[in-house]
Design an enzyme around this catalytic site. Sequence first.
Site, PDB file in Angstrom:
ATOM      1  N   ASN A   1       0.033  -9.352   5.053  1.00 49.33           N
ATOM      2  CA  ASN A   1       0.029  -7.901   5.221  1.00 49.33           C
ATOM      3  C   ASN A   1       0.108  -7.233   3.851  1.00 49.33           C
ATOM      4  O   ASN A   1       0.204  -7.904   2.819  1.00 49.33           O
ATOM      5  CB  ASN A   1       1.197  -7.473   6.115  1.00 49.33           C
ATOM      6  CG  ASN A   1       0.953  -6.161   6.820  1.00 49.33           C
ATOM      7  OD1 ASN A   1       0.016  -5.428   6.490  1.00 49.33           O
ATOM      8  ND2 ASN A   1       1.770  -5.835   7.795  1.00 49.33           N
TER       9      ASN A   1
ATOM     10  N   HIS B   1      -5.249  -1.024  11.642  1.00 49.75           N
ATOM     11  CA  HIS B   1      -4.750  -1.657  10.424  1.00 49.75           C
ATOM     12  C   HIS B   1      -5.593  -2.892  10.112  1.00 49.75           C
ATOM     13  O   HIS B   1      -6.030  -3.599  11.023  1.00 49.75           O
ATOM     14  CB  HIS B   1      -3.291  -2.063  10.627  1.00 49.75           C
ATOM     15  CG  HIS B   1      -2.573  -2.472   9.376  1.00 49.75           C
ATOM     16  ND1 HIS B   1      -2.515  -1.683   8.257  1.00 49.75           N
ATOM     17  CD2 HIS B   1      -1.868  -3.600   9.081  1.00 49.75           C
ATOM     18  CE1 HIS B   1      -1.793  -2.292   7.323  1.00 49.75           C
ATOM     19  NE2 HIS B   1      -1.398  -3.462   7.791  1.00 49.75           N
TER      20      HIS B   1
ATOM     21  N   GLN C   1       0.807  -1.216   0.000  1.00 52.49           N
ATOM     22  CA  GLN C   1       0.000   0.000   0.000  1.00 52.49           C
ATOM     23  C   GLN C   1       0.840   1.266   0.000  1.00 52.49           C
ATOM     24  O   GLN C   1       0.325   2.367  -0.170  1.00 52.49           O
ATOM     25  CB  GLN C   1      -0.921   0.013   1.218  1.00 52.49           C
ATOM     26  CG  GLN C   1      -0.199   0.129   2.547  1.00 52.49           C
ATOM     27  CD  GLN C   1      -1.109  -0.054   3.739  1.00 52.49           C
ATOM     28  OE1 GLN C   1      -1.481  -1.176   4.075  1.00 52.49           O
ATOM     29  NE2 GLN C   1      -1.475   1.048   4.378  1.00 52.49           N
TER      30      GLN C   1
ATOM     31  N   CYS D   1      -5.011   0.147   3.834  1.00 52.95           N
ATOM     32  CA  CYS D   1      -4.880  -1.248   4.263  1.00 52.95           C
ATOM     33  C   CYS D   1      -6.183  -2.025   4.116  1.00 52.95           C
ATOM     34  O   CYS D   1      -6.194  -3.191   3.701  1.00 52.95           O
ATOM     35  CB  CYS D   1      -4.389  -1.308   5.698  1.00 52.95           C
ATOM     36  SG  CYS D   1      -5.473  -0.475   6.893  1.00 52.95           S
TER      37      CYS D   1
END
Length: 460
Positions: free
Chosen positions: A400, A379, A81, A87
């Site tokens: 992630n 997040h 990102q 996110c």
Amino acid sequence: MKDSPFEDGSNEYEGETGEVLNQELLDKFSDKFGADTKNRLAMNAISGADMNKVLLNRKTIINDIHVFSEKLELEGKATNQKSSGRCWIFAATNVLRLIVMKKYRLEEFELSQPFMFFYDKMEKANFFLENMIELVDKDLDSRLIQYLIRDPVTDGGQWDMIVNILEKYGVVPKAVFPESYNSSNSSKLNWLVTTKLREFTYQLRELRADGHDADSLRRIKVNMMEEIYRIMAITLGEPPKKFDWTFRDKDGRYYEYKGLTPKKFYREYINYKATETFSLINDPRNDYLKLYTVEYLGNVQGGLPIRYVNVPIDVMKKLVVQTLSVGKPVWFGADVGKFSDSELGILDNKIIDYEAGFNIKFHLSKDQRLKYGQSSMTHAMVFTGVHLENNVPVRWRVENSWGENRGEKGYFVMGDDWFSDWVYQIVLEKKDAPKEYVAILNQSPIVLPAWDPMGSLAIM
């Protein structure tokens, strides 16, 4: 209640009034500090370096291995990102792309986060101005107005906002609408849009003072939204209305689909029913098995409202394990900055040994951290695996969106205690959840204030 905040109830400075921090008291602190060689060693080590690197727990690093008893067979390459707060969009598209990769036998694939980002920003701007029209007679200095104008179009968002964008606009492959500089580095774009929205808020309130009614303000708002569109199109480019999708599968076979629309691609080629999903939260401040929402939180005016079903943390873990066991990833929201090392890709309550460095412990519970502003959702990521010992979770595999240079090629490992303390939300398909939890969606939601930490992921 103990007179002392310390565990043993002691207070070696008895007799001191404590009202004034005087030099005599500071000298006593200094003498005691200097008498302990461990304090001097800690000061020498930590004062000249990143404390988290100095205090890394080697034993935890060794124990948090990337081996899992339950792991998705299909995972995508880690996404990035970059310098943006997208996110929640990246986590959502990382879930959706696995459907496409499996269906079309693709080695790699990525959906366009900038496409969703464009329309989310447009919708948030409109949502904000609608709120400003609704609240136009409210005192400008009220906590609510001041909170709403602080960050009207942040990059953050919630799962139900994903549903709204997918249902209204669809989505496209990333090759069709790739990143721009401003989608990956969004601070200047956010500043520009926020500046205009605050200016528009002033104008709307002045027009109201001059006698304009709500219908008149909404007609004027159309011109305001045209300016926002111009800013978005110039910084991100205009999203495609139609596109062609061509690719080769794992076996080298060539495919070509022409004249697709974003909504057709979402509905027919991904075929994911986002409206048949829902969010579960773990919020120990509030009653479990109740439905919650956050006031003035959303993106699409008239779209799906933000709704959460509150459940105990053990229930949440059990549902994630069950979902992973049938080969599905799980979108989740957490407080990622606490007790973590982003380079190693470790989320573990023992990873930073603050007790060794400072001789301190932390005593707030999860609900107390929420109440006192010590924690909130910051997040969104994706669960793709779990390691079970005697059917009990020990550690979790996490996808992630910070690129491949962290953790194991972008994948993190999470300790189970970390899950208990810092994970707040998961998203499931309704068919993968017990009926009694899905039925809670029929309740009238309890409304949390706009600034509640359960809405914080949308303002990051």
